[in-house]
Design a protein around this motif. Structure first.
Motif, short mmCIF file in Angstrom:
data_model
loop_
_atom_site.label_atom_id
_atom_site.label_comp_id
_atom_site.label_asym_id
_atom_site.label_seq_id
_atom_site.Cartn_x
_atom_site.Cartn_y
_atom_site.Cartn_z
N PHE A 34 34.29 11.31 64.81
CA PHE A 34 34.64 12.72 64.92
C PHE A 34 33.43 13.53 65.39
CE2 PHE A 34 35.57 16.96 63.24
CZ PHE A 34 36.84 17.15 63.75
N LEU A 38 32.58 15.82 68.79
CA LEU A 38 32.05 17.18 68.79
C LEU A 38 30.81 17.30 69.66
CD1 LEU A 38 32.56 18.30 65.11
CD2 LEU A 38 33.90 18.84 67.10
N VAL A 41 31.88 17.82 73.08
CA VAL A 41 32.21 19.23 73.32
C VAL A 41 30.95 20.02 73.66
CG1 VAL A 41 33.07 21.32 72.25
CG2 VAL A 41 34.26 19.18 71.89
N PHE A 58 34.61 31.26 87.59
CA PHE A 58 35.95 30.69 87.47
C PHE A 58 35.87 29.23 87.05
CE2 PHE A 58 39.67 28.58 89.28
CZ PHE A 58 40.67 29.33 88.71
N MET A 61 34.92 28.91 83.36
CA MET A 61 36.04 29.17 82.45
C MET A 61 37.02 28.01 82.45
SD MET A 61 35.40 31.80 80.95
CE MET A 61 33.71 32.23 81.18
N VAL A 62 37.30 27.47 83.66
CA VAL A 62 38.23 26.34 83.73
C VAL A 62 37.64 25.12 83.03
CG1 VAL A 62 39.37 24.75 85.31
CG2 VAL A 62 39.40 27.18 85.77
N ILE A 64 35.69 25.16 80.40
CA ILE A 64 35.90 25.33 78.96
C ILE A 64 37.36 25.13 78.61
CG2 ILE A 64 35.86 27.03 77.10
CD1 ILE A 64 33.28 28.02 78.09
N LEU A 65 38.24 25.73 79.41
CA LEU A 65 39.67 25.67 79.13
C LEU A 65 40.17 24.22 79.15
CD1 LEU A 65 41.94 27.65 78.62
CD2 LEU A 65 42.44 27.60 81.05
N VAL A 68 36.98 21.57 77.04
CA VAL A 68 36.83 21.86 75.61
C VAL A 68 38.20 22.04 74.96
CG1 VAL A 68 35.87 23.46 73.93
CG2 VAL A 68 34.60 22.90 75.98
N GLY A 69 39.07 22.81 75.65
CA GLY A 69 40.34 23.18 75.03
C GLY A 69 41.37 22.08 75.06
N ILE A 73 40.21 18.00 72.65
CA ILE A 73 41.15 18.04 71.53
C ILE A 73 42.07 16.83 71.58
CG2 ILE A 73 43.12 19.34 70.66
CD1 ILE A 73 41.48 21.70 70.69
N ILE A 76 40.01 14.10 70.10
CA ILE A 76 39.92 14.22 68.65
C ILE A 76 41.23 13.81 67.99
CG2 ILE A 76 39.72 15.93 66.80
CD1 ILE A 76 37.66 17.37 68.51
N PHE A 77 42.32 14.18 68.63
CA PHE A 77 43.63 13.81 68.09
C PHE A 77 43.78 12.30 68.07
CE2 PHE A 77 48.02 15.44 67.52
CZ PHE A 77 47.66 16.49 66.71
N VAL B 134 36.69 37.43 85.71
CA VAL B 134 37.61 36.41 85.20
C VAL B 134 37.95 36.75 83.74
CG1 VAL B 134 36.99 34.52 86.71
CG2 VAL B 134 35.63 34.95 84.69
N LEU B 137 40.95 35.18 81.91
CA LEU B 137 40.75 33.73 81.82
C LEU B 137 39.73 33.41 80.72
CD1 LEU B 137 41.86 31.31 83.37
CD2 LEU B 137 39.76 31.28 84.66
N ALA B 141 40.23 30.95 77.59
CA ALA B 141 39.31 29.83 77.37
C ALA B 141 38.70 29.90 75.97
CB ALA B 141 38.20 29.85 78.43
N SER B 144 40.80 28.59 73.20
CA SER B 144 40.87 27.15 72.98
C SER B 144 39.74 26.68 72.07
CB SER B 144 40.84 26.42 74.31
OG SER B 144 39.61 26.66 74.95
N LEU B 151 40.12 22.85 63.68
CA LEU B 151 40.16 21.38 63.53
C LEU B 151 38.97 20.90 62.72
CD1 LEU B 151 41.12 19.63 66.86
CD2 LEU B 151 41.98 19.13 64.62
N TRP B 155 39.15 19.02 59.12
CA TRP B 155 38.70 17.63 58.99
C TRP B 155 37.54 17.52 58.02
CZ3 TRP B 155 34.72 14.19 59.71
CH2 TRP B 155 35.11 12.86 59.83
#
Lengths: 170, 394
Positions: A34, A38, A41, A58, A61-62, A64-65, A68-69, A73, A76-77, B134, B137, B141, B144, B151, B155
């Protein structure tokens, strides 16, 4: 850096590189799955920092989205659903470590050789102020990337339908 | 007079002038003003707890016909302060087999994503942390990262229930993020920009008026993201005993409490920015720019009042119903809304024409949705089985 003085962006670059490298080392060396995820990340976030340094908001942000997002995840799942979730102390190395070391060093050598050997072109103009609308136009205009964009969407749709079919109760 | 009407921008200019007067170089002045700005945003975020805890208790008490907190002077409004003192003096317990570092980390970073959102929320034409191109966005972001913090918290405690709740976190928040992003996309179609400031400026007509479907879906999703009852199944008290934060106590628990209210306030400002016209209020913002932060605040308080209203009047859903509602109802509906928006934007360039067509389309969508729901929802899927159960009970 061709003898040029140390500017603010160099300092930021060094700090971000340190964070990214510590994160990457943590992923491979940490014995707790785990925590390793991290650290991954942390590494992703540092890469997003590189994009901001390059004035590509841009992309940052993408990064991270998506990384990371979504991807971390997902990882981790997968870790949480795996067998050893509650007994997190597992070995960091197995018996193949010597071969892995040789392969990694070879890859490093090739990459270093290429990176040092190539003369990288640099753009003369500075980064345009608002790149997002240009990017959006490029993605949907017929003479640029619309075909690639659509093919990628169809691919994702196929993956989605496939997942539903695989997971469906009969 | 001008000084009073443009108070906030004049104040900023005056403060910078004072700093330059001390003979500071430009980078130092910029650094100090940025620092002060960040400090103000952080304080606004954390003040949300002190403002909205009494409001929540009093409003819900009023709706449920009971007095609510009324011991701490005046009218129980200082209850939040008393609670804070109680939290600070409580014992900090870490479970024996917990992952200590991650247990701590979860409590530390849980409020960070919510506070980061304040950086791009506009309070006036020139009053904003940073007008990123942005911006929207960025908010998505950052949202998330919130999932990740919960989590870690779930955990780290090494407790079955907090871990189960962590699974629910991912399940619920990812499900509700999709219709939320689709609604934001519909807004971006009309505003033609992703900067929060640009979206406010583009709203001659508030988007909630022209596309109520997107506004309502966004409100539901925002409540799910901010973990508000009736969609607060991450911590559902009846089955998960407070979920991912079950093992937290004292000040660490308070961090989760703070994060919830900071998040709620951020989401309320976001809704007022995206759908209610932000700092605009029928031309009042041009007459007296000094009032713009108060306009935003009033709109946010109204949104929070609606959230409390839902909390006091709707029953909590079952978890599978909740996720099914997002995937089978909200996602298709927001897709339809998005396609409608794309069509309308292509049909006409006129703002009033766009708003009218969009409103018309939205009303049709609402009508069709109700007709379909009337035919399909509420029908018992396994009718013979239900009859058997009823027969046995008789």
């Amino acid at each position: 850096m061709n003898g040029s003085p140390l500017t603010m962006s160099h300092v930021v670059f060094i700090i971000l590189s340190a964070i990214a490298l510590v994160g990457a080392l943590g992923v491979v060396l940490n014995r707790n799955l785990f925590r390793a995820a991290l650290f991954l990340v942390l590494s992703f976030v540092a890469v997003a920092g590189f994009y901001i340094l390059l004035e590509a908001e841009f992309l940052a942000m993408v990064q991270i989205l998506v990384y990371v997002g979504a991807i971390s995840i997902l990882i981790i799942f997968a870790i949480m659903l795996s067998r050893r979730m509650m007994s997190p102390e597992i070995k960091a190395f197995n018996e193949q470590w010597a071969w892995a070391l040789v392969a990694a060093l070879a890859l490093f050598a090739i990459l270093a050789f290429v990176l040092l050997g190539v003369v990288w072109p640099t753009a003369e103009a500075s980064v345009p102020e608002n790149t997002i609308s240009d990017l959006g136009q490029a993605l949907v205009s017929p003479d640029q990337f619309v075909l690639v964009f659509e093919v990628a969407s169809v691919l994702l749709l196929v993956a989605l339908v496939g997942a539903v079919i695989v997971a469906r109760e009969r | 007079m001008d000084f009073i009407l443009n108070f906030w921008t004049e104040l900023g200019a005056w403060a910078q002038g004072v700093l330059y007067g001390w003979g500071l170089p430009e980078w130092a002045v910029n650094l100090i003003s940025d620092f002060v700005g960040v400090l103000i945003l952080l304080i606004i975020g954390v003040m949300a707890v002190l403002i909205f805890t009494p409001m929540e208790r009093k409003v819900i008490a009023r709706m449920q016909d009971r007095p609510g907190p009324n011991r701490v002077w005046p009218y129980g409004l200082l209850q939040a302060l008393a609670d804070a003192i109680k939290m600070l003096t409580k014992e900090d317990v870490t479970p024996r087999n917990a992952d200590r570092a991650l247990h701590m980390l979860g409590a530390l970073i849980v409020a960070v994503p919510a506070l980061l959102v304040y950086a791009v929320l506009p309070w006036g034409p020139n009053i904003i942390g940073k007008d990123l191109n942005v911006g929207v966005l960025f908010i998505v972001a950052i949202g998330s990262i919130h999932v990740l913090a919960l989590l870690i918290a779930g955990w780290g405690a090494n407790n079955k229930f907090s871990l189960l709740s962590a699974f629910r976190v991912v399940n619920q928040l990812l499900a509700y993020e999709i219709p939320m992003v689709l609604c934001i996309l519909a807004v971006i179609l009309f505003s033609k920009t992703m900067s929060t400031q640009g979206i406010v400026e583009a709203q001659t007509i508030p988007y909630f008026v022209s596309m109520p479907v997107a506004g309502l879906i966004f409100l539901i999703c925002a409540m799910a993201e901010a973990n508000r009852s009736p969609v607060d199944l991450l911590e559902a008290d009846s089955e998960m005993v407070a979920g991912y934060m079950v093992e937290y106590s004292g000040m660490k628990f308070a961090m989760f409490f703070i994060a919830e209210y900071v998040n709620m306030f951020a989401v309320a400002i976001l809704i007022s920015t995206l759908f209610l016209g932000g700092w605009k209020f029928f031309g009042l913002e041009d007459l007296a720019p000094v009032l713009t932060p108060f306009i935003v605040f009033a709109k946010a308080v109204f949104v929070i009042f609606c959230m409390l209203w839902f909390r006091a009047t709707f029953p909590r859903m079952r978890f599978d119903h909740l996720v099914g509602f997002a995937w089978k109802f909200l996602v298709p509906l927001s897709m339809v809304n998005l396609m409608l928006g794309a069509l309308v934007v292509k049909l006409t360039e006129n703002i009033w024409g766009q708003a009218g067509l969009m409103l018309l389309g939205n009303l049709v969508v609402i009508a069709v949705t109700f007709i379909i729901l009337n035919r399909t929802a509420g029908k018992v899927k396994d009718a013979p089985a239900l009859k058997r159960i009823v027969a046995v009970e008789r």
